[in-house]
Write an enzyme that holds these catalytic residues in place. Sequence first.
Site, PDB file in Angstrom:
ATOM      1  N   CYS A   1      13.833  37.013  -0.346  1.00 11.23           N
ATOM      2  CA  CYS A   1      13.075  35.792  -0.603  1.00 11.23           C
ATOM      3  C   CYS A   1      12.628  35.141   0.713  1.00 11.23           C
ATOM      4  O   CYS A   1      13.450  34.811   1.563  1.00 11.23           O
ATOM      5  CB  CYS A   1      13.928  34.816  -1.411  1.00 11.23           C
ATOM      6  SG  CYS A   1      13.050  33.320  -1.864  1.00 11.23           S
TER       7      CYS A   1
ATOM      8  N   GLU B   1      15.300 -16.479   7.653  1.00 11.11           N
ATOM      9  CA  GLU B   1      16.222 -16.048   6.590  1.00 11.11           C
ATOM     10  C   GLU B   1      15.674 -14.782   5.936  1.00 11.11           C
ATOM     11  O   GLU B   1      14.478 -14.550   5.956  1.00 11.11           O
ATOM     12  CB  GLU B   1      16.323 -17.128   5.493  1.00 11.11           C
ATOM     13  CG  GLU B   1      16.791 -18.472   5.980  1.00 11.11           C
ATOM     14  CD  GLU B   1      16.552 -19.579   4.942  1.00 11.11           C
ATOM     15  OE1 GLU B   1      16.309 -19.250   3.764  1.00 11.11           O
ATOM     16  OE2 GLU B   1      16.597 -20.751   5.334  1.00 11.11           O
TER      17      GLU B   1
ATOM     18  N   LYS C   1      14.289 -12.664   2.849  1.00  8.20           N
ATOM     19  CA  LYS C   1      13.626 -13.036   1.592  1.00  8.20           C
ATOM     20  C   LYS C   1      14.263 -12.186   0.497  1.00  8.20           C
ATOM     21  O   LYS C   1      14.001 -10.991   0.372  1.00  8.20           O
ATOM     22  CB  LYS C   1      12.115 -12.786   1.669  1.00  8.20           C
ATOM     23  CG  LYS C   1      11.374 -13.363   0.468  1.00  8.20           C
ATOM     24  CD  LYS C   1       9.875 -13.305   0.667  1.00  8.20           C
ATOM     25  CE  LYS C   1       9.124 -14.008  -0.448  1.00  8.20           C
ATOM     26  NZ  LYS C   1       9.489 -13.579  -1.780  1.00  8.20           N
TER      27      LYS C   1
ATOM     28  N   LYS D   1       6.488 -10.148   4.926  1.00  6.57           N
ATOM     29  CA  LYS D   1       7.023  -9.084   4.071  1.00  6.57           C
ATOM     30  C   LYS D   1       7.150  -7.743   4.790  1.00  6.57           C
ATOM     31  O   LYS D   1       6.413  -7.443   5.725  1.00  6.57           O
ATOM     32  CB  LYS D   1       6.107  -8.914   2.850  1.00  6.57           C
ATOM     33  CG  LYS D   1       6.111 -10.142   1.959  1.00  6.57           C
ATOM     34  CD  LYS D   1       6.190  -9.729   0.514  1.00  6.57           C
ATOM     35  CE  LYS D   1       5.946 -10.908  -0.401  1.00  6.57           C
ATOM     36  NZ  LYS D   1       5.652 -10.499  -1.751  1.00  6.57           N
TER      37      LYS D   1
ATOM     38  N   CYS E   1      18.001  30.928  -6.328  1.00  7.41           N
ATOM     39  CA  CYS E   1      17.296  32.194  -6.352  1.00  7.41           C
ATOM     40  C   CYS E   1      18.278  33.269  -5.924  1.00  7.41           C
ATOM     41  O   CYS E   1      19.018  33.102  -4.957  1.00  7.41           O
ATOM     42  CB  CYS E   1      16.131  32.128  -5.369  1.00  7.41           C
ATOM     43  SG  CYS E   1      15.499  33.740  -4.924  1.00  7.41           S
TER      44      CYS E   1
ATOM     45  N   CYS F   1       9.771  34.516  -4.763  1.00  5.67           N
ATOM     46  CA  CYS F   1       9.939  35.969  -4.693  1.00  5.67           C
ATOM     47  C   CYS F   1      10.122  36.618  -6.065  1.00  5.67           C
ATOM     48  O   CYS F   1      10.264  37.827  -6.165  1.00  5.67           O
ATOM     49  CB  CYS F   1      11.120  36.321  -3.792  1.00  5.67           C
ATOM     50  SG  CYS F   1      12.711  35.926  -4.549  1.00  5.67           S
TER      51      CYS F   1
ATOM     52  N   GLU G   1      48.351 -14.188 -11.035  1.00 13.81           N
ATOM     53  CA  GLU G   1      48.606 -15.624 -11.009  1.00 13.81           C
ATOM     54  C   GLU G   1      47.383 -16.366 -11.547  1.00 13.81           C
ATOM     55  O   GLU G   1      47.496 -17.324 -12.318  1.00 13.81           O
ATOM     56  CB  GLU G   1      48.904 -16.050  -9.564  1.00 13.81           C
ATOM     57  CG  GLU G   1      49.336 -17.483  -9.391  1.00 13.81           C
ATOM     58  CD  GLU G   1      50.629 -17.821 -10.129  1.00 13.81           C
ATOM     59  OE1 GLU G   1      51.389 -16.898 -10.473  1.00 13.81           O
ATOM     60  OE2 GLU G   1      50.856 -19.027 -10.385  1.00 13.81           O
TER      61      GLU G   1
ATOM     62  N   ASP H   1      45.206 -15.244 -13.676  1.00 12.96           N
ATOM     63  CA  ASP H   1      45.173 -15.059 -15.127  1.00 12.96           C
ATOM     64  C   ASP H   1      46.143 -16.002 -15.834  1.00 12.96           C
ATOM     65  O   ASP H   1      45.828 -16.579 -16.866  1.00 12.96           O
ATOM     66  CB  ASP H   1      45.533 -13.609 -15.482  1.00 12.96           C
ATOM     67  CG  ASP H   1      44.461 -12.640 -14.996  1.00 12.96           C
ATOM     68  OD1 ASP H   1      43.340 -13.114 -14.672  1.00 12.96           O
ATOM     69  OD2 ASP H   1      44.739 -11.431 -14.922  1.00 12.96           O
TER      70      ASP H   1
ATOM     71  N   CYS I   1      12.361  33.089  -9.478  1.00 12.87           N
ATOM     72  CA  CYS I   1      12.047  32.347  -8.260  1.00 12.87           C
ATOM     73  C   CYS I   1      10.537  32.258  -8.053  1.00 12.87           C
ATOM     74  O   CYS I   1       9.852  33.286  -8.067  1.00 12.87           O
ATOM     75  CB  CYS I   1      12.700  33.035  -7.062  1.00 12.87           C
ATOM     76  SG  CYS I   1      12.245  32.301  -5.484  1.00 12.87           S
TER      77      CYS I   1
ATOM     78  N   TYR J   1      22.387 -16.630  -3.586  1.00 17.07           N
ATOM     79  CA  TYR J   1      22.300 -17.209  -2.238  1.00 17.07           C
ATOM     80  C   TYR J   1      21.552 -18.523  -2.329  1.00 17.07           C
ATOM     81  O   TYR J   1      20.484 -18.581  -2.966  1.00 17.07           O
ATOM     82  CB  TYR J   1      21.543 -16.280  -1.281  1.00 17.07           C
ATOM     83  CG  TYR J   1      22.430 -15.233  -0.647  1.00 17.07           C
ATOM     84  CD1 TYR J   1      23.591 -15.594   0.038  1.00 17.07           C
ATOM     85  CD2 TYR J   1      22.082 -13.891  -0.712  1.00 17.07           C
ATOM     86  CE1 TYR J   1      24.402 -14.630   0.619  1.00 17.07           C
ATOM     87  CE2 TYR J   1      22.897 -12.923  -0.132  1.00 17.07           C
ATOM     88  CZ  TYR J   1      24.050 -13.306   0.533  1.00 17.07           C
ATOM     89  OH  TYR J   1      24.845 -12.363   1.109  1.00 17.07           O
TER      90      TYR J   1
ATOM     91  N   ASP K   1      15.221 -10.518  -2.941  1.00 16.04           N
ATOM     92  CA  ASP K   1      14.352 -10.029  -4.010  1.00 16.04           C
ATOM     93  C   ASP K   1      15.046 -10.215  -5.360  1.00 16.04           C
ATOM     94  O   ASP K   1      15.557  -9.282  -5.953  1.00 16.04           O
ATOM     95  CB  ASP K   1      14.020  -8.554  -3.764  1.00 16.04           C
ATOM     96  CG  ASP K   1      12.746  -8.151  -4.479  1.00 16.04           C
ATOM     97  OD1 ASP K   1      12.117  -9.031  -5.114  1.00 16.04           O
ATOM     98  OD2 ASP K   1      12.390  -6.965  -4.401  1.00 16.04           O
TER      99      ASP K   1
HETATM  100  S1  IVH Z   1      12.134 -20.895   0.385  1.00 10.22           S
HETATM  101  C1  IVH Z   1       9.267 -23.812   0.345  1.00 10.22           C
HETATM  102  N1  IVH Z   1      13.727 -18.983   1.153  1.00 10.22           N
HETATM  103  O1  IVH Z   1      10.527 -16.331  -2.492  1.00 10.22           O
HETATM  104  C2  IVH Z   1       9.593 -22.458  -0.008  1.00 10.22           C
HETATM  105  N2  IVH Z   1      12.391 -18.621  -0.761  1.00 10.22           N
HETATM  106  O2  IVH Z   1       9.189 -18.824  -2.272  1.00 10.22           O
HETATM  107  C3  IVH Z   1      10.589 -22.412  -1.090  1.00 10.22           C
HETATM  108  N3  IVH Z   1      12.764 -16.425  -1.817  1.00 10.22           N
HETATM  109  O3  IVH Z   1      10.321 -17.224  -5.647  1.00 10.22           O
HETATM  110  C4  IVH Z   1      11.302 -21.123  -1.113  1.00 10.22           C
HETATM  111  N4  IVH Z   1      14.295 -15.738  -0.414  1.00 10.22           N
HETATM  112  O4  IVH Z   1      12.699 -17.213  -4.939  1.00 10.22           O
HETATM  113  C5  IVH Z   1      12.804 -19.367   0.257  1.00 10.22           C
HETATM  114  N5  IVH Z   1      15.225 -17.392   1.950  1.00 10.22           N
HETATM  115  C6  IVH Z   1      14.305 -17.782   1.048  1.00 10.22           C
HETATM  116  C7  IVH Z   1      13.912 -16.971  -0.021  1.00 10.22           C
HETATM  117  C8  IVH Z   1      12.938 -17.416  -0.902  1.00 10.22           C
HETATM  118  C9  IVH Z   1      13.589 -15.444  -1.493  1.00 10.22           C
HETATM  119  C10 IVH Z   1      11.823 -16.375  -2.957  1.00 10.22           C
HETATM  120  C11 IVH Z   1      11.882 -17.544  -3.867  1.00 10.22           C
HETATM  121  C12 IVH Z   1      10.471 -17.727  -4.370  1.00 10.22           C
HETATM  122  C13 IVH Z   1       9.671 -16.874  -3.475  1.00 10.22           C
HETATM  123  C14 IVH Z   1       8.617 -17.705  -2.837  1.00 10.22           C
END
Ligand code: IVH
Length: 709
Positions: A470, A117, A119, A352, A464, A449, A33, A35, A446, A257, A121
């Site tokens: 062995c 929250e 962090k 971290k 082996c 042995c 649908e 599509d 091996c 996010y 990557d």
């Molecule tokens: S807050 C005032 N929340 O970490 C701080 N940053 O900030 C503004 N990052 O390159 C960022 N997860 O891309 C915030 N839950 C999170 C985050 C986050 C990842 C990264 C962000 C930035 C680096 C430093």
Amino acid sequence: MNTESRAAELRAVLNRAAYQYYTLDAPELPDAEYDKLFQELQALEAAHPELRTPDSPTQRVGGAVLAGFTPVRHAVPMLSIRTETDTTAAGAEAFDARVRRELKLAPDAPPIAYVAEPKFDGLAISLRYEHGVLVQAATRGDGETGEDVTHNIRTIPQIPLRLSGTVERSASGVERENGEDTLSAQRSTLNPPAVLEVRGEVYMRRDEFEALNERMRERMAAGDKAAKTFVNPRNAAAGAVRQLDSGIARQRPLSFYAYGLGEVTPADAGGPRFETQWDMLQGLKSWGFPVSALARKALSASELIAFHADVAAQRDSLPFDIDGVVYKVDSLDLQRELGYVSREPRWAVAHKYPAQEQLTTVQAIDVQVGRTGKLTPVAKLAPVFVGGVTVTNATLHNELEARRKDVRVGDTVVVRRAGDVIPEVVSVLADKRVDGAPEFTMPTHCPVCDSAVVREEGEADHRCTGGLFCAAQRKQALLHFASRRAMDIEGLGEKLVEQLVDGNVVRTLPDVYRMDLVVLAALDRMAIKSAQNLLDALEKSKQTTLARFLFALGIRHVGETTAKDLARHFGQLSAIMAADTDQLLQTPDVGPVVAGSIHTFFLQPHNREVVEQLRAVGITWVEGEPAPAALLPLAGKTFVLTGTLPTLSRDEAKEMLEAAGAKVSGSVSKKTHYVVAGEEAGSKLDKARELGVAVIDEAAMRALLSDGA
Ligand code: IVH
């Protein structure tokens, strides 16, 4: 309905469907649908280009190719974030103490509320919405000025092209809602803010990353010079976002996010009115942005610590990479009061986790032999601290993997250790390779042995063939040997086997029968009585059956049933040891893999020696009668008769061959050993020549009957 209204309706329905599918993970509109409606909108826009709006889902389809990136000056700078230096849980307390000090709070003041929250990557992105429509997406750049990557960001299905719950004002003045029916308090005003910048992280899920690299490897294998693999999801995401060609970006599925705001129309001019970070996250959610379900309100430092531990425990099972957690003061008033020092807010900190990837160099590639004889290439690394431990070894799994990654001695490599997972070489930095480093190959013998190493067809692993001989396989072999269905030696369990092998008391299986009371009683957790019990059990085990003995030898692919089949078919051990693969194949239910394994096992002088010694220490069984076919001159050979033979009828020849143990078949195949051809031989003779099967006459057949093949 006029064309313009229909286009607006289609945009609303399609955008809503994409939100349900990508952000809520709860699709409602069937794909077909979707599509159909999508194609309708495409057709409308093609006929009436003036109806094409920037928030149209048709604009997500990549294709635009830019000459270069346009710089974008951020109206509100994109900040970076301080990293807590104390990586232990106590780091959260240090942050809380600092915030309280900076706010000049009394020691007995109530706790501060935070939002915690993950962090993510990936890479930071700022999304600019004007009157509810996405108009620009920019990278962070140096925080002041980033790059315009709108064309690529549009391809990310999770990023709304229009804020959900806001109203589109069409030229005809009709208002339409493009969102859910249940609106949050924030969105009770249906008019979108004039300006709303949403900040968050673009990332690539791990499964998408693996799939992308897999596709790249296939392209590389096919000779595509433009293809390359990525070191980790973050690099892959960054590479996709910084593509000039959005068609390429589209093939590298990204996710998003949201976690913050940039420039926003002030509340008194129609902008949102948030009091806390938490409210802001809820607001982002109701506008249609993905917000991490892991985010939590934390009412004290101890709750931050709990969050840190909780997310750490989930880290490896998350579908995306995180490199830590972020704590933020919840109250936006307090955030303003705390302010910034050199581009870093005082109200937030990154806590971290230990990095899961590091660079190091390969000092050697060893080959280890496992308990089942499997050979595993292992990269010996310059020690490196990764994932919370010092790593010096990383498995390369098998020859195929080692070759695929093309790891060589001297290489600089990315090592990853995630959680309890064994450390892995992720990739090689090809430009750092030292000249002349040879490609890795598996040894032919091996390393423990010196027995022959084999790789069975269709299997990735080398093994082996040393088996019992062995040392690497001795414990496993010994445990199996002693097990109930094998030699059934009561009391010879795991702990004891460890001691016996590690202490070099038992080097080969026959040694088990050479232990005496003094040696045994001196072992850990052994006394005279238990030692005597074991000696009695050993003595008892000596009277066994051929099937048990065969099974006990631990020949690969020879389970209990096969051992019984072999014993029944051959009757005597000497016949099995002397049999070639063809003869072994005559055993009911024994196929080429099993036959090959048995044959290889008994070809090894070490294994024959072990068998001899086991019999010498007194292991006996009642030898059976060989099944008639096994020891006959033509056992295991397949014949086909064709044409008229000079003196024998077809039936007579067949009878004679079968009496000598041969099989007579009606048709020629690659498995046929001989075709006996007489006068007027027809198609079978042609087939034999085609397949290169030996063709003989009656006289030659008679010679085989008396001398064997
Ligand atoms: S807050 C005032 N929340 O970490 C701080 N940053 O900030 C503004 N990052 O390159 C960022 N997860 O891309 C915030 N839950 C999170 C985050 C986050 C990842 C990264 C962000 C930035 C680096 C430093």
